[in-house]
Design a protein around this motif. Structure first.
Motif, PDB file in Angstrom:
ATOM      1  N   ILE A   1     -36.282  63.393 -68.221  1.00 19.96           N
ATOM      2  CA  ILE A   1     -35.065  64.100 -68.606  1.00 19.96           C
ATOM      3  C   ILE A   1     -34.690  63.606 -69.991  1.00 19.96           C
ATOM      4  N   GLU A   2     -34.691  64.529 -70.934  1.00 22.50           N
ATOM      5  CA  GLU A   2     -34.353  64.170 -72.299  1.00 22.50           C
ATOM      6  C   GLU A   2     -32.970  64.718 -72.615  1.00 22.50           C
ATOM      7  N   ARG A   3     -32.106  63.815 -73.003  1.00 21.36           N
ATOM      8  CA  ARG A   3     -30.750  64.203 -73.355  1.00 21.36           C
ATOM      9  C   ARG A   3     -30.487  63.752 -74.788  1.00 21.36           C
ATOM     10  N   PRO A   4     -29.751  64.572 -75.527  1.00 23.23           N
ATOM     11  CA  PRO A   4     -29.449  64.159 -76.899  1.00 23.23           C
ATOM     12  C   PRO A   4     -28.569  62.916 -76.885  1.00 23.23           C
TER      13      PRO A   4
END
Length: 83
Positions: A69-72
């Motif tokens: 999960i890539e979140r800014p």
């Protein structure tokens, strides 16, 4: 997947796991299809029974627990609420 009765008996947990993940498992006896193992939510759907929300979710595809999960990481922007 197709299983001979003897093999299905020996590997029943595997048959159940595959059925639970949405893959019908066909059981054969002397080369003739005699049964199919399916997920309970799919069985209920085929019977026309109402499927509860949790059963519906359980019948869906199983996702790996290790999904990236890539979140800014940016700071949130400022919003003028007084405006």
């Amino acid at each position: 997947m197709r299983w001979q009765v003897q093999e299905a008996k020996q590997r029943f947990s595997e048959v159940l796991r595959a059925a639970e993940s949405g893959e019908p498992q066909i059981v054969t006896k002397h080369g003739e299809e005699i049964a199919v193992v399916i997920d309970i939510a799919e069985y209920r759907r085929l019977r026309g029974e109402a499927v509860g929300f949790m059963d519906y979710l359980r019948a869906g595809p199983h996702l790996d627990d290790d999904l990236p999960i890539e979140r800014p990481r940016d700071e949130p922007r400022e919003i003028d609420l007084a405006g």
